[in-house]
Design a protein around this motif. Sequence first.
Motif, short mmCIF file in Angstrom:
data_model
loop_
_atom_site.label_atom_id
_atom_site.label_comp_id
_atom_site.label_asym_id
_atom_site.label_seq_id
_atom_site.Cartn_x
_atom_site.Cartn_y
_atom_site.Cartn_z
N CYS A 40 0.55 -1.20 -0.15
CA CYS A 40 0.29 0.02 -0.09
C CYS A 40 0.73 0.88 0.20
CB CYS A 40 -1.43 -0.24 1.03
SG CYS A 40 -0.08 0.33 3.19
N GLY A 41 2.13 0.94 0.48
CA GLY A 41 2.86 2.65 0.18
C GLY A 41 3.64 2.93 1.60
N LYS A 42 2.91 2.14 2.90
CA LYS A 42 3.29 2.47 4.21
C LYS A 42 5.00 2.60 4.50
CE LYS A 42 2.35 -1.50 6.50
NZ LYS A 42 1.70 -2.58 4.68
N SER A 43 5.65 1.61 3.85
CA SER A 43 7.05 1.62 4.21
C SER A 43 7.54 2.50 2.82
CB SER A 43 7.69 0.35 4.67
OG SER A 43 6.93 -1.28 4.98
N THR A 44 7.44 3.09 1.60
CA THR A 44 7.74 3.71 1.04
C THR A 44 7.84 4.85 1.45
OG1 THR A 44 7.05 2.59 -0.49
CG2 THR A 44 7.40 4.03 -0.46
N LEU A 45 6.61 5.09 2.29
CA LEU A 45 6.31 6.52 2.74
C LEU A 45 7.56 6.71 3.98
CD1 LEU A 45 4.52 8.86 2.37
CD2 LEU A 45 3.53 8.10 4.39
N LEU A 46 7.49 5.73 4.83
CA LEU A 46 8.23 6.11 6.45
C LEU A 46 9.99 6.62 5.21
CD1 LEU A 46 8.02 5.62 9.25
CD2 LEU A 46 8.87 3.73 9.12
N ARG A 47 10.57 5.13 4.31
CA ARG A 47 11.38 5.62 3.85
C ARG A 47 11.72 7.09 2.71
NH1 ARG A 47 11.05 0.23 2.68
NH2 ARG A 47 10.27 0.84 -0.09
N THR A 48 11.06 7.99 2.38
CA THR A 48 11.01 9.21 1.96
C THR A 48 11.50 10.23 3.26
OG1 THR A 48 8.35 9.15 1.82
CG2 THR A 48 8.78 8.21 0.04
N ILE A 49 10.15 10.00 3.98
CA ILE A 49 10.48 11.20 5.75
C ILE A 49 11.90 10.67 6.02
CG2 ILE A 49 9.74 11.06 7.63
CD1 ILE A 49 6.93 10.67 6.89
N ALA A 50 12.84 9.78 5.94
CA ALA A 50 13.71 9.15 6.39
C ALA A 50 15.03 10.00 6.20
CB ALA A 50 13.79 7.55 6.16
N GLY A 51 14.77 10.24 4.18
CA GLY A 51 15.37 10.43 3.74
C GLY A 51 16.04 8.96 2.70
N ILE A 52 15.74 8.46 2.90
CA ILE A 52 16.53 6.74 1.73
C ILE A 52 15.43 6.84 0.58
CG2 ILE A 52 16.76 4.14 2.34
CD1 ILE A 52 15.96 4.09 5.28
N GLU A 53 14.41 7.12 0.55
CA GLU A 53 14.13 6.72 -1.44
C GLU A 53 13.75 8.89 -1.43
OE1 GLU A 53 12.39 4.73 -3.07
OE2 GLU A 53 13.00 3.01 -1.97
N THR A 54 14.87 8.66 -2.19
CA THR A 54 14.04 10.46 -2.65
C THR A 54 12.40 10.72 -3.42
OG1 THR A 54 15.03 9.29 -4.97
CG2 THR A 54 15.69 11.23 -3.49
N ILE A 55 11.59 11.46 -3.10
CA ILE A 55 9.89 11.45 -3.78
C ILE A 55 10.75 12.50 -5.33
CG2 ILE A 55 9.03 12.20 -2.26
CD1 ILE A 55 9.70 14.85 -2.29
N SER A 56 9.22 11.87 -6.07
CA SER A 56 9.34 12.21 -7.00
C SER A 56 8.44 13.85 -7.11
CB SER A 56 8.34 11.22 -8.72
OG SER A 56 8.47 9.96 -8.17
N SER A 57 7.67 14.35 -6.74
CA SER A 57 7.67 15.65 -6.29
C SER A 57 7.30 15.69 -4.95
CB SER A 57 6.39 15.79 -7.69
OG SER A 57 5.14 14.96 -7.31
N GLY A 58 6.82 16.77 -4.82
CA GLY A 58 6.35 16.78 -3.28
C GLY A 58 7.39 18.03 -2.22
N GLN A 59 7.15 18.02 -1.18
CA GLN A 59 7.77 19.05 -0.20
C GLN A 59 7.89 17.96 1.50
OE1 GLN A 59 6.05 22.51 0.42
NE2 GLN A 59 8.39 23.64 -0.23
N ILE A 60 8.67 17.70 1.68
CA ILE A 60 9.15 16.86 3.28
C ILE A 60 9.23 18.25 4.07
CG2 ILE A 60 9.58 15.16 4.64
CD1 ILE A 60 9.69 13.32 1.92
N LEU A 61 9.11 18.29 4.98
CA LEU A 61 9.25 19.09 6.10
C LEU A 61 9.12 18.71 7.84
CD1 LEU A 61 6.93 21.10 4.22
CD2 LEU A 61 7.21 23.11 4.62
N ILE A 62 10.31 19.03 7.98
CA ILE A 62 10.45 18.78 10.11
C ILE A 62 10.58 19.89 10.62
CG2 ILE A 62 11.73 17.43 11.15
CD1 ILE A 62 12.60 15.43 9.06
N ASN A 63 10.19 20.28 11.79
CA ASN A 63 10.00 21.21 12.07
C ASN A 63 9.83 22.89 11.26
OD1 ASN A 63 9.30 22.05 15.05
ND2 ASN A 63 11.28 22.22 15.44
#
Length: 379
Positions: A40-63
């Motif tokens: 379903c993409g749950k582990s992929t989503l976690l890895r994108t937050i970690a930076g292990i996977e790069t996203i194709s588009s969009g933004q990730i913000l921490i604090n």
Amino acid sequence: MSSVELRKVDKHYVGYHALQVIDLKIEKGEFVVMVGPSGCGKSTLLRTIAGIETISSGQILINGRDVTREEPGDRGIAMVFQSYALYPHMTVAENMGFGLRMANRPKAEIDAAVRRAAQILRLEEQLTKRPKQLSGGQRQRVAIGRAITRSPEVFLFDEPLSNLDAALRTQMRVELSSLHAQLGSTMIYVTHDQVEAMTMADRIVVLNKGRIEQVGSPLELYANPANIFVAGFLGAPRMNFIEATVAAVDASGVSVMAAGLPTLTFGGVEASGLSAGDAVTVGIRPENLRVVDKTGADMPAFPGQVRLVEQLGRETILYLDASPLQATNSDSGTGNFTLQLNKVSTLRTGAVLEVGFEIGEAYLFGPDGRTLTPRKGIA
């Protein structure tokens, strides 16, 4: 602790759209659990937050800081994987302090961080041991301790309990929840186990085919699923579904017909776009089905023959064949229903029962799978 925000995150692999327009805000100090079926993409989503996977588009913000293109080590996160990934030749203390040693932190700082993590995780007496001398639960605590020593802004957990037996999983659920309460850290946890999600989360994120289906507290999602997918995914045993057809739509509500049942009328339903003849689905949770007196039933009821009885001590699960009622629970399309009794039962395989339910406890799902019945209160 920090907040995490995902803005229109997309992830493409060759020929596969893994994440589709993910918008999600995780507040500081929240314990958020992501659940969904395999793929379903749950582990992929976690890895994108970690930076292990790069996203194709969009933004990730921490604090509030855009970390979309930052390296994993610069994001202020720590990740605990399904595999313990401990170094067998190192002691517990050396494993827990490894990340700080790689960052060339002073020895006194490393020792203090390891002692603090060991105290939190009750590992003080294990610090000189090697991983092979530890139980599975202790090894998982060491892996968590390695993350704690880094004092991350966000903890990420990727199915960390799936390698443990049932008793250890229960123990570790309690320990992780206690750890969250003690540290007050932001934690994002991925699992396929809905029991972990229901018992640990402040909020649950339900994913399906790379999309977020619904976000909310465990009880809110259980009582008020947004659609048939969420309704069927959360709950063990899973919700019973019955194929039905709209008979009429009027001021009193929506009346539906299902083979083997009297006409059911749902009041207060969101009926826009519905018309007679539309295919809909009726859902009833197993705990809301009950054995009734055939002669005096004042609720919708149908006969069912017991196919299997599971005695679980404090409860009994009955699997019923209720043909000609058409349940969507099984691939065969036969009338297979699950009934949960919160007591020990003397019923045996082959028994014929009359099973009923209150219409106010049932759900109606539209042709598109959307929940049409009004919100239900949470006790």
